[in-house]
Design a protein around this motif. Structure first.
Motif, PDB file in Angstrom:
ATOM      1  N   THR A 111      43.272  32.864  47.598  1.00 58.31           N
ATOM      2  CA  THR A 111      42.530  34.060  47.223  1.00 58.31           C
ATOM      3  C   THR A 111      42.439  34.125  45.710  1.00 58.31           C
ATOM      4  O   THR A 111      43.442  34.317  45.023  1.00 58.31           O
ATOM      5  CB  THR A 111      43.237  35.325  47.748  1.00 58.31           C
ATOM      6  OG1 THR A 111      43.362  35.231  49.165  1.00 58.31           O
ATOM      7  CG2 THR A 111      42.447  36.565  47.390  1.00 58.31           C
ATOM      8  N   ILE A 112      41.233  33.943  45.173  1.00 55.45           N
ATOM      9  CA  ILE A 112      41.072  33.907  43.718  1.00 55.45           C
ATOM     10  C   ILE A 112      40.134  35.000  43.213  1.00 55.45           C
ATOM     11  O   ILE A 112      39.800  35.032  42.032  1.00 55.45           O
ATOM     12  CB  ILE A 112      40.539  32.537  43.261  1.00 55.45           C
ATOM     13  CG1 ILE A 112      39.156  32.271  43.858  1.00 55.45           C
ATOM     14  CG2 ILE A 112      41.508  31.424  43.601  1.00 55.45           C
ATOM     15  CD1 ILE A 112      38.461  31.066  43.277  1.00 55.45           C
ATOM     16  N   ASP A 113      39.769  35.920  44.090  1.00 53.85           N
ATOM     17  CA  ASP A 113      38.782  36.930  43.707  1.00 53.85           C
ATOM     18  C   ASP A 113      39.219  37.726  42.482  1.00 53.85           C
ATOM     19  O   ASP A 113      38.393  38.111  41.654  1.00 53.85           O
ATOM     20  CB  ASP A 113      38.529  37.882  44.879  1.00 53.85           C
ATOM     21  CG  ASP A 113      37.811  37.182  46.025  1.00 53.85           C
ATOM     22  OD1 ASP A 113      37.257  36.090  45.798  1.00 53.85           O
ATOM     23  OD2 ASP A 113      37.821  37.717  47.141  1.00 53.85           O
ATOM     24  N   ASN A 114      40.518  38.016  42.378  1.00 52.31           N
ATOM     25  CA  ASN A 114      40.991  38.838  41.266  1.00 52.31           C
ATOM     26  C   ASN A 114      41.598  38.011  40.144  1.00 52.31           C
ATOM     27  O   ASN A 114      42.157  38.558  39.201  1.00 52.31           O
ATOM     28  CB  ASN A 114      42.032  39.845  41.763  1.00 52.31           C
ATOM     29  CG  ASN A 114      43.315  39.179  42.224  1.00 52.31           C
ATOM     30  OD1 ASN A 114      43.284  38.042  42.705  1.00 52.31           O
ATOM     31  ND2 ASN A 114      44.435  39.866  42.097  1.00 52.31           N
ATOM     32  N   LYS A 115      41.501  36.677  40.230  1.00 48.49           N
ATOM     33  CA  LYS A 115      42.092  35.822  39.207  1.00 48.49           C
ATOM     34  C   LYS A 115      41.056  35.502  38.137  1.00 48.49           C
ATOM     35  O   LYS A 115      40.011  34.910  38.418  1.00 48.49           O
ATOM     36  CB  LYS A 115      42.620  34.525  39.829  1.00 48.49           C
ATOM     37  CG  LYS A 115      43.611  34.720  40.967  1.00 48.49           C
ATOM     38  CD  LYS A 115      44.876  35.435  40.527  1.00 48.49           C
ATOM     39  CE  LYS A 115      45.877  35.488  41.666  1.00 48.49           C
ATOM     40  NZ  LYS A 115      47.099  36.236  41.318  1.00 48.49           N
ATOM     41  N   LYS A 116      41.357  35.890  36.929  1.00 44.92           N
ATOM     42  CA  LYS A 116      40.438  35.665  35.818  1.00 44.92           C
ATOM     43  C   LYS A 116      41.058  34.818  34.712  1.00 44.92           C
ATOM     44  O   LYS A 116      40.336  34.256  33.889  1.00 44.92           O
ATOM     45  CB  LYS A 116      39.994  37.012  35.224  1.00 44.92           C
ATOM     46  CG  LYS A 116      39.365  37.968  36.230  1.00 44.92           C
ATOM     47  CD  LYS A 116      38.100  37.387  36.856  1.00 44.92           C
ATOM     48  CE  LYS A 116      37.467  38.381  37.824  1.00 44.92           C
ATOM     49  NZ  LYS A 116      36.293  37.800  38.510  1.00 44.92           N
ATOM     50  N   GLN A 176      46.236  39.115  37.644  1.00 44.10           N
ATOM     51  CA  GLN A 176      44.929  38.483  37.467  1.00 44.10           C
ATOM     52  C   GLN A 176      45.052  37.024  37.015  1.00 44.10           C
ATOM     53  O   GLN A 176      44.035  36.392  36.732  1.00 44.10           O
ATOM     54  CB  GLN A 176      44.118  39.252  36.417  1.00 44.10           C
ATOM     55  CG  GLN A 176      43.729  40.661  36.820  1.00 44.10           C
ATOM     56  CD  GLN A 176      42.977  41.358  35.705  1.00 44.10           C
ATOM     57  OE1 GLN A 176      43.502  41.618  34.628  1.00 44.10           O
ATOM     58  NE2 GLN A 176      41.710  41.646  35.955  1.00 44.10           N
TER      59      GLN A 176
END
Length: 226
Positions: free
Chosen positions: A2-7, A171
């Protein structure tokens, strides 16, 4: 994954983005030769890399990953001086990016990720290597092993990056090849990605229980960029 919130992607350097062991081994063996001590093959020295220059020097003097308790501070400091001199003056052209890293870093930037570099290598050696690879502009922040008063596996460098770049640790990913990277990430409450091809004292990075693990950089890219 899950990388949706990884910036924010915080990368280790040696053993993760670059293979620097050939040059580190040359410098260590030059140091040992100057001290009249036996030298070692690259595969042996590879298992001593990852905790910074001082630890590498101590392990080389001990001839083992386990440091000789009888080593004196005076001898270690003198040997470290020789090591730094050898590493800074020796032709370090053997250091090279791992496959898919050069293009991959640019792809990650183009995809909107912010990249940071946190290494235990003394900071004085980092800019020239980044420049030689044309990576200087890739990283929003770069920390060496002596940039702060502590280094990995302490979480402080990772938290310092997050705070400075205004990212919540949730994040971020910490991406590295060593138990030091994984422990630092866990202690900072940052999700961790282990890469199995680097330097981890001869142990499988999966033994350190990263949140995710990959066997090459392309696999990492495929997941981050999907």
């Amino acid at each position: 994954m899950t990388i949706d919130n990884k910036k924010l992607l915080i990368f280790d350097f040696d053993g993760t983005l670059i293979d620097s062991v050939p040059d580190l081994a040359d410098a260590a063996n030059i140091m040992l030769s100057q001290l009249g001590k036996p030298t070692y093959p690259i595969d042996t020295i590879k298992e001593w890399v990852g905790n910074g220059a001082r630890m590498l020097v101590e392990r080389a003097l001990s001839g083992s990953v386990e440091i000789d308790p009888n080593l004196s501070e005076k001898d270690v400091i003198a040997a470290e001086h020789l090591f730094f001199k050898a590493y800074s003056t020796h032709d370090t052209s053997k250091t090279a990016a791992y496959p898919d890293v050069d293009l991959g870093l640019q792809q990650l930037i183009d995809a909107g990720f912010t990249l940071a570099l946190v290494t235990n290598k003394p900071i004085r050696f980092v800019p020239d290597i980044l420049m030689s690879l044309s990576w200087t502009s890739h990283f929003a922040m770069v920390l060496g092993g002596d940039s702060l008063s502590v280094k990995k596996p302490d979480p402080a460098p990772l938290l310092h990056v997050c705070e400075t770049l205004a990212f919540d640790p949730k994040q971020a990913f910490m991406i590295g090849d060593s138990i030091n990277d994984i422990q630092a990430g866990k202690r900072a409450n940052i999700d961790t990605i282990g890469l199995s091809y680097g330097y981890n004292y001869g142990k499988d990075i999966r033994d350190s229980q990263p949140d995710y693990a990959f066997d090459n950089f392309k696999e990492l890219l495929d997941c981050l960029l999907k």
